[in-house]
Scaffold this active site. Structure first.
Site, mmCIF file in Angstrom:
data_model
loop_
_atom_site.group_PDB
_atom_site.id
_atom_site.type_symbol
_atom_site.label_atom_id
_atom_site.label_comp_id
_atom_site.label_asym_id
_atom_site.label_seq_id
_atom_site.Cartn_x
_atom_site.Cartn_y
_atom_site.Cartn_z
ATOM 1 N N TYR A 54 -43.047 -7.054 1.723
ATOM 2 C CA TYR A 54 -43.842 -6.773 0.511
ATOM 3 C C TYR A 54 -43.998 -8.047 -0.318
ATOM 4 O O TYR A 54 -45.099 -8.394 -0.758
ATOM 5 C CB TYR A 54 -43.143 -5.673 -0.300
ATOM 6 C CG TYR A 54 -43.855 -5.277 -1.574
ATOM 7 C CD1 TYR A 54 -44.844 -4.294 -1.575
ATOM 8 C CD2 TYR A 54 -43.533 -5.877 -2.793
ATOM 9 C CE1 TYR A 54 -45.494 -3.929 -2.754
ATOM 10 C CE2 TYR A 54 -44.175 -5.515 -3.974
ATOM 11 C CZ TYR A 54 -45.153 -4.545 -3.946
ATOM 12 O OH TYR A 54 -45.791 -4.184 -5.123
ATOM 13 N N CYS A 95 -61.556 6.048 1.649
ATOM 14 C CA CYS A 95 -61.571 4.921 2.581
ATOM 15 C C CYS A 95 -60.160 4.375 2.778
ATOM 16 O O CYS A 95 -59.383 4.295 1.822
ATOM 17 C CB CYS A 95 -62.486 3.845 1.982
ATOM 18 S SG CYS A 95 -62.414 2.248 2.790
ATOM 19 N N ASP A 96 -59.858 3.993 4.008
ATOM 20 C CA ASP A 96 -58.608 3.285 4.301
ATOM 21 C C ASP A 96 -58.912 1.788 4.193
ATOM 22 O O ASP A 96 -59.661 1.243 5.006
ATOM 23 C CB ASP A 96 -58.138 3.650 5.715
ATOM 24 C CG ASP A 96 -56.862 2.927 6.106
ATOM 25 O OD1 ASP A 96 -56.451 1.978 5.401
ATOM 26 O OD2 ASP A 96 -56.268 3.314 7.140
ATOM 27 N N GLY A 120 -51.787 5.610 -10.375
ATOM 28 C CA GLY A 120 -51.094 4.470 -10.977
ATOM 29 C C GLY A 120 -52.009 3.438 -11.635
ATOM 30 O O GLY A 120 -52.860 3.759 -12.475
ATOM 31 N N ASN A 154 -56.745 -3.635 -5.427
ATOM 32 C CA ASN A 154 -55.480 -3.176 -6.019
ATOM 33 C C ASN A 154 -54.623 -2.310 -5.087
ATOM 34 O O ASN A 154 -53.402 -2.244 -5.266
ATOM 35 C CB ASN A 154 -55.824 -2.397 -7.304
ATOM 36 C CG ASN A 154 -54.671 -1.594 -7.828
ATOM 37 O OD1 ASN A 154 -53.760 -2.141 -8.453
ATOM 38 N ND2 ASN A 154 -54.667 -0.292 -7.559
ATOM 39 N N GLY A 214 -54.422 1.546 -10.403
ATOM 40 C CA GLY A 214 -55.850 1.650 -10.060
ATOM 41 C C GLY A 214 -56.544 2.719 -10.875
ATOM 42 O O GLY A 214 -57.683 2.528 -11.334
ATOM 43 N N SER A 234 -46.418 -10.387 1.274
ATOM 44 C CA SER A 234 -47.821 -9.961 1.094
ATOM 45 C C SER A 234 -48.317 -10.370 -0.294
ATOM 46 O O SER A 234 -49.463 -10.791 -0.468
ATOM 47 C CB SER A 234 -47.974 -8.451 1.305
ATOM 48 O OG SER A 234 -47.430 -7.697 0.237
ATOM 49 N N ALA A 239 -55.510 3.878 -13.867
ATOM 50 C CA ALA A 239 -55.545 3.426 -15.273
ATOM 51 C C ALA A 239 -56.663 2.404 -15.480
ATOM 52 O O ALA A 239 -57.361 2.418 -16.506
ATOM 53 C CB ALA A 239 -54.194 2.830 -15.660
HETATM 54 N N1 LIG Z 1 -45.574 -0.013 -9.418
HETATM 55 C C1 LIG Z 1 -45.096 -1.254 -9.512
HETATM 56 O O1 LIG Z 1 -43.960 -1.472 -9.969
HETATM 57 C C2 LIG Z 1 -45.943 -2.389 -9.123
HETATM 58 C C3 LIG Z 1 -47.055 -2.241 -8.324
HETATM 59 N N2 LIG Z 1 -47.765 -3.330 -7.944
HETATM 60 C C4 LIG Z 1 -48.949 -3.201 -7.111
HETATM 61 O O2 LIG Z 1 -49.903 -2.425 -7.788
HETATM 62 C C5 LIG Z 1 -50.798 -1.846 -6.856
HETATM 63 C C6 LIG Z 1 -50.990 -0.387 -7.190
HETATM 64 O O3 LIG Z 1 -49.762 0.280 -6.994
HETATM 65 P P1 LIG Z 1 -49.226 1.435 -7.959
HETATM 66 O O4 LIG Z 1 -50.290 1.858 -8.862
HETATM 67 O O5 LIG Z 1 -47.939 1.007 -8.493
HETATM 68 O O6 LIG Z 1 -48.885 2.542 -6.873
HETATM 69 P P2 LIG Z 1 -49.524 3.952 -6.543
HETATM 70 O O7 LIG Z 1 -48.803 4.398 -5.336
HETATM 71 O O8 LIG Z 1 -49.512 4.807 -7.745
HETATM 72 O O9 LIG Z 1 -51.040 3.611 -6.205
HETATM 73 C C7 LIG Z 1 -51.428 2.992 -5.023
HETATM 74 C C8 LIG Z 1 -52.719 3.628 -4.542
HETATM 75 O O10 LIG Z 1 -53.154 2.928 -3.376
HETATM 76 C C9 LIG Z 1 -53.613 3.883 -2.451
HETATM 77 N N3 LIG Z 1 -53.542 3.392 -1.080
HETATM 78 C C10 LIG Z 1 -52.433 3.151 -0.351
HETATM 79 N N4 LIG Z 1 -52.764 2.792 0.880
HETATM 80 C C11 LIG Z 1 -54.116 2.790 0.946
HETATM 81 C C12 LIG Z 1 -55.046 2.519 1.969
HETATM 82 N N5 LIG Z 1 -54.667 2.182 3.198
HETATM 83 N N6 LIG Z 1 -56.358 2.629 1.670
HETATM 84 C C13 LIG Z 1 -56.766 3.000 0.445
HETATM 85 N N7 LIG Z 1 -55.927 3.275 -0.557
HETATM 86 C C14 LIG Z 1 -54.610 3.178 -0.312
HETATM 87 C C15 LIG Z 1 -52.675 5.069 -2.647
HETATM 88 O O11 LIG Z 1 -53.213 6.269 -2.104
HETATM 89 C C16 LIG Z 1 -52.528 5.090 -4.145
HETATM 90 O O12 LIG Z 1 -53.494 5.915 -4.760
HETATM 91 C C17 LIG Z 1 -50.185 -2.113 -5.474
HETATM 92 O O13 LIG Z 1 -50.847 -3.202 -4.875
HETATM 93 C C18 LIG Z 1 -48.763 -2.484 -5.800
HETATM 94 O O14 LIG Z 1 -48.204 -3.301 -4.822
HETATM 95 C C19 LIG Z 1 -47.456 -4.586 -8.386
HETATM 96 C C20 LIG Z 1 -46.378 -4.778 -9.177
HETATM 97 C C21 LIG Z 1 -45.541 -3.701 -9.628
HETATM 98 C C1 LIG Z 2 -38.018 -5.062 -9.850
HETATM 99 C C2 LIG Z 2 -39.275 -4.692 -9.117
HETATM 100 C C3 LIG Z 2 -40.324 -5.743 -9.246
HETATM 101 C C4 LIG Z 2 -41.380 -5.643 -8.163
HETATM 102 C C5 LIG Z 2 -42.401 -4.641 -8.492
HETATM 103 C C6 LIG Z 2 -43.278 -4.327 -7.324
HETATM 104 O O1 LIG Z 2 -44.212 -5.039 -7.053
HETATM 105 C C7 LIG Z 2 -43.034 -3.171 -6.546
HETATM 106 C C8 LIG Z 2 -41.942 -2.417 -6.703
HETATM 107 C C9 LIG Z 2 -41.724 -1.296 -5.849
HETATM 108 C C10 LIG Z 2 -40.588 -0.606 -5.856
HETATM 109 C C11 LIG Z 2 -39.470 -0.936 -6.687
HETATM 110 C C12 LIG Z 2 -38.394 -0.136 -6.695
HETATM 111 C C13 LIG Z 2 -37.264 -0.455 -7.539
HETATM 112 C C14 LIG Z 2 -36.217 0.354 -7.581
HETATM 113 C C15 LIG Z 2 -35.058 0.041 -8.457
HETATM 114 O O2 LIG Z 2 -35.446 0.211 -9.812
HETATM 115 C C16 LIG Z 2 -33.871 0.950 -8.240
HETATM 116 O O3 LIG Z 2 -34.306 2.271 -8.532
HETATM 117 C C17 LIG Z 2 -33.419 0.867 -6.812
HETATM 118 C C18 LIG Z 2 -31.922 1.112 -6.679
HETATM 119 C C19 LIG Z 2 -31.634 2.494 -6.231
HETATM 120 C C20 LIG Z 2 -30.948 3.240 -7.327
HETATM 121 O O4 LIG Z 2 -31.552 4.237 -7.797
HETATM 122 O O5 LIG Z 2 -29.840 2.858 -7.719
#
Ligand SMILES: NC(=O)C1=CN([C@@H]2O[C@H](COP(=O)(O)OP(=O)(O)OC[C@H]3O[C@@H](n4cnc5c(N)ncnc54)[C@H](O)[C@@H]3O)[C@@H](O)[C@H]2O)C=CC1
Ligand SMILES: CCCCCC(=O)/C=C/C=C\C=C\C=C\[C@@H](O)[C@@H](O)CCCC(=O)O
Length: 250
Positions: free
Chosen positions: A149, A64-65, A18, A92, A20, A152, A22
């Site tokens: 969430y 790493c965790d 995701g 991230n 990270g 946090s 990119a």
């Molecule tokens: N996808 C979204 O809509 C949004 C995501 N975010 C934030 O962006 C950040 C990245 O998330 P995404 O790229 O969306 O999700 P993702 O699930 O694609 O990437 C998250 C990565 O963090 C790693 N991770 C999880 N737990 C871990 C741990 N204990 N130690 C090390 N690595 C760990 C996962 O293995 C994964 O590779 C997160 O902090 C998320 O909360 C913020 C806003 C929107």
């Molecule tokens: C609107 C989300 C803003 C916050 C973004 C963020 O930090 C993390 C988001 C993580 C998950 C979001 C999931 C959202 C799901 C909805 O789009 C919808 O799919 C849920 C309703 C279930 C359905 O499919 O009808």
């Protein structure tokens, strides 16, 4: 630290997927070296692929965790040992798991705080550095389908703002910023959809109502790069939304 990132050393948590991933690609493409931290078993193949594309000597594979403070500190030290300095940190990694909210707070918030302290210990006092913490729009407007969430992410924003002033008052040349994206097309959102569907109907309705078009992780990486390279950004909170793009908020 400002301007170009070529030749600088970065560390990215959550680098296997995701946002990270990119961001790591963007940094490597811009000539930085990257310490890639993740708990996922995909990290190895991800690093191998990035190494093929950008040179294997430019990427460090650091499984790493991030919720384990000692392991995280070692991974930070390892990055500096391998590349000789530490200039950029992107805290991230995150999870979306309301049922395990204790773990969620450790991964999403504690690791950002400990990552920041590790960066302060390892960045050059003369050259300084820059830290970007990944929060979320849910940290600005808390969402009913993810209270822990949201907490946090609010915590990350408060920590970033307070730490900017703390660093400035102590005369430490490290900038610290936070990014607050709305929905991004990543594994986190895809998996969360199923979990949200098992929640009570009014909460599903609220989640559906707040869901907008999903953005690409590369767009968020551009925002992170802006916070890294623009020397005027310190204590900045950058919201990213699909309809409005980039907005700096107070
Ligand atoms: N996808 C979204 O809509 C949004 C995501 N975010 C934030 O962006 C950040 C990245 O998330 P995404 O790229 O969306 O999700 P993702 O699930 O694609 O990437 C998250 C990565 O963090 C790693 N991770 C999880 N737990 C871990 C741990 N204990 N130690 C090390 N690595 C760990 C996962 O293995 C994964 O590779 C997160 O902090 C998320 O909360 C913020 C806003 C929107
Ligand atoms: C609107 C989300 C803003 C916050 C973004 C963020 O930090 C993390 C988001 C993580 C998950 C979001 C999931 C959202 C799901 C909805 O789009 C919808 O799919 C849920 C309703 C279930 C359905 O499919 O009808």
């Amino acid at each position: 630290m400002s301007g170009r990132v070529s030749g600088l050393v970065a560390l990215v948590t959550g680098a296997a997927s995701g946002i990270g991933l990119a961001t790591s690609r963007h940094l490597l493409k811009s000539g930085a070296k990257v310490g890639a931290i993740d708990i996922s078993t995909n990290l190895k193949s991800t690093c191998d692929a990035l190494g093929k594309e950008f040179g294997s000597s430019n990427i460090a594979y650091l499984p790493c965790d991030v919720s384990d403070d000692d392991a995280l500190k070692s991974a930070f030290k390892e990055t500096k040992e391998q590349f000789g300095s530490l200039d950029i940190v992107v805290n991230n990694a995150g999870i979306f798991d309301e049922d395990n909210w204790g773990k969620l707070l450790k991964v999403n918030l504690q690791s950002v705080i400990s990552g920041t302290y590790n960066a302060m210990e390892l960045m050059s006092p003369d050259k300084g550095g820059v830290i970007v913490n990944t929060a979320s729009v849910s940290g600005l407007s808390p969402l009913p389908f993810c209270p822990a969430y949201s907490a946090s992410k609010s915590g990350i924003i408060a920590f970033t703002k307070a730490m900017k002033n703390n660093l400035e008052l102590r005369g430490i040349k490290i900038r610290i910023n936070s990014i607050c994206p709305a929905g991004v097309e990543t594994a986190m959102v895809m998996n969360a959809g199923k979990v949200i569907m098992s929640m009570p109907q009014p909460i599903i309705a609220a989640a559906t109502a707040s869901a907008g078009e999903l953005m690409k992780p590369e767009f968020i990486a551009e925002g992170i790069m802006e916070l890294i390279t623009d020397a005027s950004r310190n204590g900045a909170i950058l919201m990213i939304e699909p309809d409005k793009g980039f907005t700096y908020v107070e």
